[in-house]
Design an enzyme around this catalytic site. Structure first.
Site, PDB file in Angstrom:
ATOM      1  N   CYS A   2       0.855  -1.184   0.000  1.00  0.00           N
ATOM      2  CA  CYS A   2       0.000   0.000   0.000  1.00  0.00           C
ATOM      3  C   CYS A   2       0.893   1.238   0.000  1.00  0.00           C
ATOM      4  O   CYS A   2       2.071   1.174   0.275  1.00  0.00           O
ATOM      5  CB  CYS A   2      -0.863  -0.011   1.248  1.00  0.00           C
ATOM      6  SG  CYS A   2      -1.818  -1.542   1.408  1.00  0.00           S
ATOM      7  N   ARG A  31       0.866   1.978  -6.007  1.00  0.00           N
ATOM      8  CA  ARG A  31       1.100   0.887  -5.038  1.00  0.00           C
ATOM      9  C   ARG A  31      -0.195   0.278  -4.554  1.00  0.00           C
ATOM     10  O   ARG A  31      -0.203  -0.743  -3.849  1.00  0.00           O
ATOM     11  CB  ARG A  31       1.887   1.408  -3.832  1.00  0.00           C
ATOM     12  CG  ARG A  31       3.322   1.775  -4.124  1.00  0.00           C
ATOM     13  CD  ARG A  31       3.975   2.378  -2.887  1.00  0.00           C
ATOM     14  NE  ARG A  31       4.127   1.388  -1.850  1.00  0.00           N
ATOM     15  CZ  ARG A  31       5.281   0.755  -1.592  1.00  0.00           C
ATOM     16  NH1 ARG A  31       6.330   1.014  -2.320  1.00  0.00           N
ATOM     17  NH2 ARG A  31       5.373  -0.130  -0.632  1.00  0.00           N
ATOM     18  N   TRP A  80      -4.011  -1.576  -1.202  1.00  0.00           N
ATOM     19  CA  TRP A  80      -4.092  -2.757  -2.078  1.00  0.00           C
ATOM     20  C   TRP A  80      -4.631  -3.857  -1.186  1.00  0.00           C
ATOM     21  O   TRP A  80      -3.939  -4.341  -0.298  1.00  0.00           O
ATOM     22  CB  TRP A  80      -2.725  -3.121  -2.644  1.00  0.00           C
ATOM     23  CG  TRP A  80      -2.792  -4.282  -3.585  1.00  0.00           C
ATOM     24  CD1 TRP A  80      -2.543  -5.596  -3.303  1.00  0.00           C
ATOM     25  CD2 TRP A  80      -3.183  -4.258  -4.958  1.00  0.00           C
ATOM     26  NE1 TRP A  80      -2.746  -6.374  -4.409  1.00  0.00           N
ATOM     27  CE2 TRP A  80      -3.137  -5.590  -5.446  1.00  0.00           C
ATOM     28  CE3 TRP A  80      -3.554  -3.237  -5.830  1.00  0.00           C
ATOM     29  CZ2 TRP A  80      -3.454  -5.916  -6.756  1.00  0.00           C
ATOM     30  CZ3 TRP A  80      -3.869  -3.573  -7.141  1.00  0.00           C
ATOM     31  CH2 TRP A  80      -3.827  -4.892  -7.594  1.00  0.00           C
ATOM     32  N   ASN A 104       0.571  -1.110   6.038  1.00  0.00           N
ATOM     33  CA  ASN A 104       0.944  -1.804   4.801  1.00  0.00           C
ATOM     34  C   ASN A 104       1.491  -3.144   5.229  1.00  0.00           C
ATOM     35  O   ASN A 104       2.381  -3.213   6.061  1.00  0.00           O
ATOM     36  CB  ASN A 104       2.025  -1.000   4.058  1.00  0.00           C
ATOM     37  CG  ASN A 104       2.540  -1.746   2.825  1.00  0.00           C
ATOM     38  OD1 ASN A 104       1.818  -2.568   2.268  1.00  0.00           O
ATOM     39  ND2 ASN A 104       3.758  -1.472   2.424  1.00  0.00           N
ATOM     40  N   GLY A 105       0.934  -4.240   4.698  1.00  0.00           N
ATOM     41  CA  GLY A 105       1.460  -5.560   5.040  1.00  0.00           C
ATOM     42  C   GLY A 105       0.337  -6.508   5.436  1.00  0.00           C
ATOM     43  O   GLY A 105      -0.836  -6.255   5.175  1.00  0.00           O
ATOM     44  N   LYS A 491       7.923 -13.386 -22.423  1.00  0.00           N
ATOM     45  CA  LYS A 491       8.506 -12.121 -21.925  1.00  0.00           C
ATOM     46  C   LYS A 491       9.265 -11.414 -23.041  1.00  0.00           C
ATOM     47  O   LYS A 491       9.137 -10.218 -23.248  1.00  0.00           O
ATOM     48  CB  LYS A 491       9.424 -12.393 -20.734  1.00  0.00           C
ATOM     49  CG  LYS A 491       8.716 -12.811 -19.479  1.00  0.00           C
ATOM     50  CD  LYS A 491       8.026 -11.678 -18.768  1.00  0.00           C
ATOM     51  CE  LYS A 491       6.583 -11.482 -18.872  1.00  0.00           C
ATOM     52  NZ  LYS A 491       5.555 -12.406 -18.789  1.00  0.00           N
ATOM     53  N   GLU A 494       6.868 -10.074 -25.809  1.00  0.00           N
ATOM     54  CA  GLU A 494       5.937  -8.985 -25.512  1.00  0.00           C
ATOM     55  C   GLU A 494       6.630  -7.675 -25.154  1.00  0.00           C
ATOM     56  O   GLU A 494       6.035  -6.617 -25.308  1.00  0.00           O
ATOM     57  CB  GLU A 494       4.934  -9.378 -24.434  1.00  0.00           C
ATOM     58  CG  GLU A 494       5.459  -9.625 -23.055  1.00  0.00           C
ATOM     59  CD  GLU A 494       4.318  -9.938 -22.082  1.00  0.00           C
ATOM     60  OE1 GLU A 494       3.219  -9.399 -22.208  1.00  0.00           O
ATOM     61  OE2 GLU A 494       4.561 -10.753 -21.187  1.00  0.00           O
ATOM     62  N   HIS A 510      11.742 -33.584 -33.041  1.00  0.00           N
ATOM     63  CA  HIS A 510      10.549 -33.887 -33.860  1.00  0.00           C
ATOM     64  C   HIS A 510      10.201 -32.725 -34.766  1.00  0.00           C
ATOM     65  O   HIS A 510       9.030 -32.527 -35.107  1.00  0.00           O
ATOM     66  CB  HIS A 510       9.375 -34.224 -32.919  1.00  0.00           C
ATOM     67  CG  HIS A 510       9.635 -35.406 -32.057  1.00  0.00           C
ATOM     68  ND1 HIS A 510       9.646 -36.695 -32.526  1.00  0.00           N
ATOM     69  CD2 HIS A 510       9.974 -35.487 -30.752  1.00  0.00           C
ATOM     70  CE1 HIS A 510       9.947 -37.530 -31.549  1.00  0.00           C
ATOM     71  NE2 HIS A 510      10.145 -36.833 -30.457  1.00  0.00           N
ATOM     72  N   LYS A 613      -2.695  -4.160 -19.952  1.00  0.00           N
ATOM     73  CA  LYS A 613      -2.430  -4.916 -18.730  1.00  0.00           C
ATOM     74  C   LYS A 613      -3.551  -5.926 -18.470  1.00  0.00           C
ATOM     75  O   LYS A 613      -3.313  -7.004 -17.967  1.00  0.00           O
ATOM     76  CB  LYS A 613      -2.309  -3.966 -17.528  1.00  0.00           C
ATOM     77  CG  LYS A 613      -1.949  -4.667 -16.220  1.00  0.00           C
ATOM     78  CD  LYS A 613      -0.661  -5.447 -16.333  1.00  0.00           C
ATOM     79  CE  LYS A 613      -0.369  -6.289 -15.102  1.00  0.00           C
ATOM     80  NZ  LYS A 613       0.735  -7.247 -15.308  1.00  0.00           N
TER      81      LYS A 613
HETATM   82  C1  AGP Z   1       1.822 -11.600 -19.335  1.00  0.00           C
HETATM   83  O1  AGP Z   1       3.083 -10.948 -19.287  1.00  0.00           O
HETATM   84  C2  AGP Z   1       0.839 -10.881 -20.241  1.00  0.00           C
HETATM   85  N1  AGP Z   1       0.667  -9.540 -19.825  1.00  0.00           N
HETATM   86  C3  AGP Z   1      -0.447 -11.661 -20.432  1.00  0.00           C
HETATM   87  O2  AGP Z   1      -0.111 -12.917 -20.973  1.00  0.00           O
HETATM   88  C4  AGP Z   1      -1.282 -11.921 -19.152  1.00  0.00           C
HETATM   89  O3  AGP Z   1      -0.629 -12.851 -18.326  1.00  0.00           O
HETATM   90  C5  AGP Z   1      -2.622 -12.509 -19.591  1.00  0.00           C
HETATM   91  O4  AGP Z   1      -3.291 -11.546 -20.384  1.00  0.00           O
HETATM   92  C6  AGP Z   1      -3.519 -12.894 -18.411  1.00  0.00           C
HETATM   93  O5  AGP Z   1      -3.810 -11.761 -17.645  1.00  0.00           O
HETATM   94  P1  AGP Z   1      -4.498 -11.985 -16.210  1.00  0.00           P
HETATM   95  O6  AGP Z   1      -3.523 -12.786 -15.396  1.00  0.00           O
HETATM   96  O7  AGP Z   1      -4.746 -10.618 -15.669  1.00  0.00           O
HETATM   97  O8  AGP Z   1      -5.771 -12.747 -16.428  1.00  0.00           O
END
Ligand code: AGP
Length: 618
Positions: A2, A31, A80, A104-105, A491, A494, A510, A613
């Site tokens: 938090c 946060r 949070w 916080n915690g 990672k 993206e 394979h 996100k």
């Molecule tokens: C992960 O780095 C990506 N941002 C994406 O794959 C993410 O994990 C996926 O969209 C699922 O999101 P969520 O965990 O909020 O459901």
């Protein structure tokens, strides 16, 4: 995770404390944004508070509608949620008598303390652990009439992680703070002093700071800062000058939120483990709220998730099947409901989601429930849609994850899935109590081992910068290393926009081995050589196959595994750990590699192109 701010100044009651606290909360809002609140000491005997669920803007609107009086001291909090949903009542500060407290915690023993208070006639309004602490502080103050001493009496009774700030209506010139396993820093002003969960809380006011050590209590007045340990012995903080700009301060001095969140992973795993066992060491997943008979009766588990969350589900599969002997399927949520899955009332669907808002996963949850299955969510965001529409939830406590690329939530999801698997094994009798306790001990040792991996990250950063112009990277892993390979590739895709692909190491011959040409970088996650059924020799054979074709092998291996050196161009060693827990360590160099390479390319690591996100469309 938090946001926490405190201020006290040498002036008549005015608007300044509220202005300073709100500015600090604005800089800390990343946060936590489930709720926000302030408490002001408006002069001798005056305590004024305001708090609202939702973002800081909701609190500001509340204050505009119902202004608070002038003050000389104040504390503020952005939340949070961990214990109790994001509601007005659960928002901080919590008041008991003349005390206002923010936190916080996670107070691990709050249930026992709450029982004691209720038996003593206390009236608690919220679901939070923090309100329990506020009442303990009020009772202690009533005895000793000294806020600093009262705080020391209370913190000695708390287990868990906490940063606490408190004010009292009788002390308009004082703010008291305490910290254990959670950050707190003092801002040093002229005729005023500040407290914050990090320097972003007061960087607009002063760049002189005093770092507090573990288990310290601090009492600030406008012209003094007094630090003691929890027993009252005088202590010293370390004074320093903040040389970050304001934007860097909000990231804790890191170059990106992603880099900060990678560094936060030991805390995220530790906090997710906190408070999950009773005084006898038995697992108690109290936020699960699902009938034990449902868990005992389950004859199949289907994990539904997307992206990184799905890869945490793949790790969970290996652990849960091994510990519980229940078949576990892992399905991409957007595929799940279109394949007409076989679901019965004995199917346990586990929906994993950091945001709790991913539409693909939400729609899969709805489908599963329509078909009569029970749904358990593993989620990082209190009060989000997926937990609300599930039969039960097991929250991770990774704190808000700001960077689009998931890192600390991934480790927290894996940790929560381990807890679920052990809880099922405990309920169904697949494991004896001492076996479960041993695995829990191994799990509790992981945060320190993750920190060790972070401390060794210099070489992988150097390699990442050196490879900044790379156009393609492959990732190989076996068993629990396979989902780690998938996550490492994701990672890089993206945030660095590089073609990257993860493979099961055994699958290479394979077809995919045709991709290997001289110089092709390949990360290989090598399992421990320890244990009779180790896959180590098979993976070393895979390394030899690709090296024979000119691949540049970058190996993740455990300490002491000297055998891999002969086949690796680079070896990144991680501490030894039980095979099933190894993903918590082996993924970290891959996260750092992707983050450093993308940073070296000058890309926006936190907000990569084309991504969001939380993907709230199907
Ligand atoms: C992960 O780095 C990506 N941002 C994406 O794959 C993410 O994990 C996926 O969209 C699922 O999101 P969520 O965990 O909020 O459901």
């Amino acid at each position: 995770m938090c946001g926490i701010v405190g201020y006290v100044g040498d002036h008549q009651p005015d608007a300044r404390p509220l202005e300073v606290v709100l500015e600090g909360l604005r800089r800390l809002e990343y946060r936590g944004y489930d709720s926000a609140g302030v408490a002001l000491v408006t002069g001798a005997g005056g305590l004024a508070t305001a708090k609202k669920a939702g973002k800081l803007a909701n609190l500001v609107a509340e204050l505009d509608a119902r202004p608070l009086p002038g003050a000389t001291a104040g504390i503020g909090h952005t939340r949070w949620a961990t214990h109790g949903g994001p509601t007005d009542v659960n928002a901080h500060p919590h008041v008991a008598g003349g005390v206002a407290l923010i936190h916080n915690g996670i107070v691990e023993n709050f249930a026992v303390l709450k029982e004691e208070l209720l038996a003593d006639g206390a009236e608690l309004l919220s679901e939070t652990d923090t309100e329990v602490v506020a009442h303990l502080l009020q009772r202690a103050y009533a005895e000793v009439k000294d806020l600093g001493e009262a705080m020391r009496l209370v913190v000695r009774r708390l287990h868990g992680t906490f940063t606490l700030l408190a004010v009292h209506e009788d002390h308009p010139d004082t703010v008291v703070g305490a910290r254990h396993d959670s950050p707190l820093v003092v801002g040093l002003g002229d005729g005023a002093n500040y407290l914050g969960s990090d320097v972003a809380a007061f960087i607009a006011e002063t760049r002189r700071a005093l770092e507090l050590a573990q288990d310290q209590v601090v009492v600030i007045t406008p012209r003094s800062v007094t630090v003691t340990d929890f027993d009252g012995n005088p202590a010293e903080g370390r004074e320093y000058t903040i040389d970050w700009d304001a934007a860097a301060a909000e990231k804790g001095g890191f170059r990106s939120f992603m880099e900060k969140e990678i560094a936060d992973q030991p805390q995220a795993v530790q906090d997710t483990l906190l408070g999950r066992t009773d005084t006898h060491g038995r697992l108690v997943l109290d936020d699960l709220k699902i009938d034990e008979s449902v868990l005992r009766a389950a004859d199949k588990i289907i994990v539904i998730a997307c992206g990184t969350a799905a890869y945490s589900g793949h790790v969970a599969k290996y652990a849960i099947e091994h510990w519980c002997r229940i078949p576990v399927e892992v399905e991409l949520a957007h595929e799940f409901r279109y394949r007409d899955p076989i679901l019965t009332e004995r199917t346990l669907v586990v929906a994993i989601s950091q945001s709790g808002e991913t539409m693909d996963t939400l729609m899969a949850v709805r489908h599963a429930r329509e078909q009569g299955a029970k749904v358990l969510a593993i989620c990082n965001t209190h009060g989000s849609t997926i937990p609300r529409e599930s039969d039960a939830v097991l929250y991770t406590h990774a704190g808000p994850e700001v960077a689009v690329a998931s890192t600390k939530a991934f480790l927290a999801q894996i940790t929560a899935a381990y807890l679920l698997g052990l809880y099922l094994a405990q309920l169904r009798g697949n494991k004896f109590a001492d076996e479960i306790a041993e695995i829990l001990d191994d799990l509790r040792a992981m945060p320190e081992k993750i920190q060790e991996v972070l401390d060794r990250s210099g070489r992988v950063r150097e390699i990442a910068r050196w490879m900044a112009d790379t156009s393609s990277v492959l990732f190989l892993g076996r068993h629990v290393g396979f989902p780690v390979a998938l996550e490492g590739a994701l990672k890089l895709k993206e945030i660095a926009y590089i073609h990257a692909e993860g493979f099961a190491a055994g699958e290479l011959k394979h077809g995919p081995i045709a991709l290997i040409e001289p110089g092709q970088p390949v990360f290989v996650i090598v399992p421990s050589p320890r244990g009779r059924d180790s896959l180590h020799s098979k993976v070393v054979s895979n390394i030899q196959e690709i090296r024979a074709r000119g691949a540049r092998t970058l190996v993740i291996a455990e300490d002491g595994d000297e055998a891999v050196k002969a086949y690796a161009d680079e070896v990144f060693f991680v501490p030894q750990s039980p095979t099933l827990l190894a993903p918590l360590l082996s993924v970290v160099p891959l996260q750092i590699f992707a983050c450093e390479l993308a940073t070296a390319r000058g890309l926006d690591v936190d907000q990569p192109r084309n991504l969001a996100k939380s993907v709230t469309v199907e």
